[in-house]
Design a protein around this motif. Structure first.
Motif, short mmCIF file in Angstrom:
data_model
loop_
_atom_site.label_atom_id
_atom_site.label_comp_id
_atom_site.label_asym_id
_atom_site.label_seq_id
_atom_site.Cartn_x
_atom_site.Cartn_y
_atom_site.Cartn_z
N MET A 1 0.83 -1.20 0.00
CA MET A 1 0.00 0.00 0.00
C MET A 1 0.87 1.26 0.00
SD MET A 1 -3.19 -0.42 -0.30
CE MET A 1 -3.70 1.20 0.19
N ARG A 2 1.99 1.22 0.72
CA ARG A 2 2.87 2.38 0.76
C ARG A 2 3.46 2.65 -0.62
NH1 ARG A 2 5.02 1.12 5.21
NH2 ARG A 2 6.84 0.01 4.44
N ARG A 3 3.84 1.58 -1.30
CA ARG A 3 4.42 1.74 -2.64
C ARG A 3 3.35 2.24 -3.63
NH1 ARG A 3 8.40 -3.22 -4.03
NH2 ARG A 3 8.60 -1.95 -5.92
N TYR A 4 2.12 1.82 -3.45
CA TYR A 4 1.02 2.29 -4.31
C TYR A 4 0.76 3.77 -4.04
CZ TYR A 4 -3.91 2.98 -5.63
OH TYR A 4 -5.09 3.47 -6.15
N ARG A 5 0.69 4.16 -2.75
CA ARG A 5 0.37 5.55 -2.38
C ARG A 5 1.47 6.52 -2.83
NH1 ARG A 5 -4.91 5.29 -1.69
NH2 ARG A 5 -5.59 4.13 0.15
N HIS A 6 2.72 6.06 -2.75
CA HIS A 6 3.83 6.98 -3.00
C HIS A 6 4.53 6.73 -4.33
CE1 HIS A 6 3.39 8.61 1.02
NE2 HIS A 6 3.36 7.38 1.50
N ALA A 7 3.89 5.98 -5.22
CA ALA A 7 4.50 5.71 -6.54
C ALA A 7 4.61 7.00 -7.34
CB ALA A 7 3.67 4.69 -7.28
N GLY A 8 5.56 7.03 -8.26
CA GLY A 8 5.65 8.15 -9.19
C GLY A 8 4.43 8.20 -10.08
N PRO A 9 4.20 9.33 -10.76
CA PRO A 9 2.97 9.47 -11.55
C PRO A 9 2.82 8.42 -12.65
CG PRO A 9 4.50 11.30 -11.97
CD PRO A 9 5.01 10.56 -10.79
N GLY A 10 3.91 8.06 -13.32
CA GLY A 10 3.82 7.03 -14.36
C GLY A 10 3.47 5.67 -13.79
N ALA A 11 4.15 5.31 -12.69
CA ALA A 11 3.88 4.02 -12.04
C ALA A 11 2.47 3.98 -11.49
CB ALA A 11 4.90 3.78 -10.93
N GLN A 12 2.02 5.09 -10.92
CA GLN A 12 0.67 5.10 -10.37
C GLN A 12 -0.38 4.95 -11.48
OE1 GLN A 12 -0.82 8.54 -7.92
NE2 GLN A 12 -0.70 6.95 -6.35
#
Length: 398
Positions: A1-12
Motif C-alpha cells: 500500500m505504501r508503494r502504491y500511495r507513494h509511486a511516481g505518476p507514471g507508475a501510479q
C-alpha cells in the motif's frame, strides 16, 4: 500500500490501469501492451509533458516490479510453467491485496477513453474483451462497448454477438440487433435462436416468435419446444378483448420437451398448472422438476403463491426449496416471517441470504433495523454492504 500511495505518476497510472482492468472483469494475467497503452489516459497534460519520454513505461515497470525486502512489488511478471504455451508478450499479475483494495477504492470511477481503446486491442482473451465490454455498457459508454463487443466477436467469442445485439436493441436499432442474431444463428450458435425469439416477443410479434420457435423445434432443439409452449401458454387478449390461451397445446409441447430431455420443461408445466389453479398438480410437477435436477422449481412456485397472497403455502414451499438446497428461498422466507411479525426470524434469514451471496439482503436488513429505530445498526449494515454493492446505499437512502 505504501508503494502504491507513494509511486511516481507514471507508475501510479500503470497501477490504476491494472486496478481498473481487474475490477471490470479482466482475468488475473494482464498484458504489457494493455497497461502501456491505457496508462497515459490517467495522466493530465502537464504530468505527461513532464514524464512522457520514450522510456517512461519501462521506468514505471522497473519501479513496480522491483522486490523490497524479499517481497514482490505491486506488479509481478508472470513466468509460464514448462507445460504452458508461452505468450508472445509479457504478462503481469497485480498484487492480491491491491486487487481487493482497488475494487472498493475505485468502485465509482469510470476509466478514461484511452483505457477502453487499449482494452479493445490488447485484452488477453476474447472473453476478457467481452467482460470489459459489459463494464463499458453498464457505465453508459456505448460507443466503447460496441467496439469491444465487435473486437471480441471477431476474436472468436460468440457471446459478444449476443451482447452487441442487446445493445443495438436497447438503443433502438432493432433491425441491426436482428441481423446480428441471425448471423449467429447461421453460424450455428446454439443460444442465438432463443434470443431472437425473445426479441420478437418483446416487440409483441407473437407470430414471428412462434414461427422461429417452430423452426428450432423442427430442427430438433428441445428449447424450441419450450419456447413454443411458453408462447402458447401465455394468456393474451385479442382485438375483441377476449382471452386467448391455448393451454392444451402448451401442455402437449411441454410434454414433448420433457420426452426430449429439456431440463426446465417440467417447471413450465408446473407454472401452467398454477395458472390453471391446479395447485396440487403444480406442486407435484415442481417436485418432479426438482427430482430431475431443476433446483429453482419449488422456489419459483413459492414466489407465485406469495404474489397470489397465499403466504402460508408460499412459506411451506420455500422451506421445501431450502431443504432441497435452494438458497434463493431464504429471501422469501425472510419476507414471510417479517410480515408474520417474527422480526428475529426475518433477520436470521436475511443474514443467511447475505452469507449465501444475495446482494440485496444486507439492504433489507438495514431497512429492518431502521424501522425498528436502530439507526446505528442500520448504518453499520449499509456501510458494510457498500464495500460490495451500491444497492445497499440506495436502500439506506430510501
Amino acid at each position: 500500500m505504501r508503494r502504491y500511495r507513494h509511486a511516481g505518476p507514471g507508475a501510479q497510472a500503470v497501477l490504476w490501469a491494472a486496478l481498473d482492468a481487474r475490477r471490470l472483469g479482466h482475468g488475473p494475467l494482464l498484458p504489457e501492451a494493455l497497461l502501456q497503452n491505457a496508462a497515459p489516459g490517467y495522466l493530465d497534460d502537464r504530468t505527461w509533458d513532464q514524464i512522457g519520454g520514450t522510456d517512461w513505461f519501462s521506468l514505471a515497470l522497473d519501479e513496480l516490479t522491483a522486490p523490497h525486502r524479499r517481497l514482490p512489488g505491486p506488479l509481478l511478471e508472470h513466468r509460464p510453467r514448462p507445460d504452458e504455451h508461452p505468450e508472445p508478450a509479457p504478462l503481469y499479475r497485480l498484487a492480491d491485496y491491491l486487487d481487493q483494495h482497488g475494487r472498493s477504492e475505485r468502485a465509482f470511477r469510470c476509466p478514461p477513453a484511452a483505457y477502453w481503446d487499449a482494452a479493445a486491442h490488447h485484452a488477453r482473451t476474447p472473453q476478457d474483451v467481452t467482460a470489459l465490454g459489459n463494464a463499458a455498457k453498464d457505465r453508459g459508454r456505448y460507443r466503447h462497448a460496441t467496439r469491444l463487443y465487435l473486437s471480441a466477436a471477431e476474436a472468436g467469442d460468440p457471446s459478444a454477438l449476443r451482447r452487441l445485439a442487446e445493445l443495438r436493441e436497447q438503443t433502438g436499432d432493432r433491425d441491426g440487433a436482428e441481423r446480428l442474431l441471425r448471423q449467429a444463428v447461421d453460424a450455428g450458435v446454439s443460444w442465438a435462436l432463443g434470443h431472437l425469439i425473445e426479441m420478437q416477443e418483446r416487440a409483441e410479434d407473437r407470430d414471428g416468435a412462434e414461427r422461429l420457435a417452430r423452426q428450432a423445434a423442427d430442427a430438433g432443439d428441445p428449447s424450441g419446444l419450450v419456447r413454443l409452449a411458453s408462447i402458447r401458454g401465455d394468456i393474451k387478449w385479442d382485438r375483441n378483448n377476449k382471452i386467448v390461451w391455448d393451454r392444451d397445446g402448451a401442455e402437449r409441447l411441454y410434454w414433448q420437451a420433457v420426452d426430449a430431455g429439456h431440463p426446465f420443461a417440467l417447471r413450465g408445466l408446473a407454472e401452467l398448472r398454477e395458472m390453471a389453479v391446479d395447485r396440487r398438480g403444480a406442486e407435484r410437477l415442481a417436485h418432479q422438476a426438482l427430482d430431475a435436477g431443476d433446483r429453482n422449481a419449488l422456489e419459483l412456485l413459492a414466489k407465485t403463491r406469495y404474489e397470489a397472497g397465499d403466504r402460508d403455502a408460499a412459506e411451506r414451499l420455500a422451506h421445501q426449496a431450502l431443504d432441497a438446497g435452494d438458497r434463493n428461498a431464504l429471501e422469501l422466507l425472510a419476507k414471510t416471517r417479517y410480515e408474520a411479525g417474527d422480526r428475529d426470524a426475518a433477520e436470521r434469514f436475511y443474514h443467511q441470504a447475505a452469507d449465501a451471496g444475495n446482494k440485496y439482503a444486507l439492504g433489507r436488513l438495514a431497512e429492518l433495523r431502521k424501522k425498528a429505530g436502530d439507526r446505528d445498526g442500520a448504518e453499520r449494515l449499509a456501510r458494510f454492504g457498500l464495500t460490495a454493492e451500491g444497492e445497499v446505499e440506495r436502500a439506506w437512502e430510501e
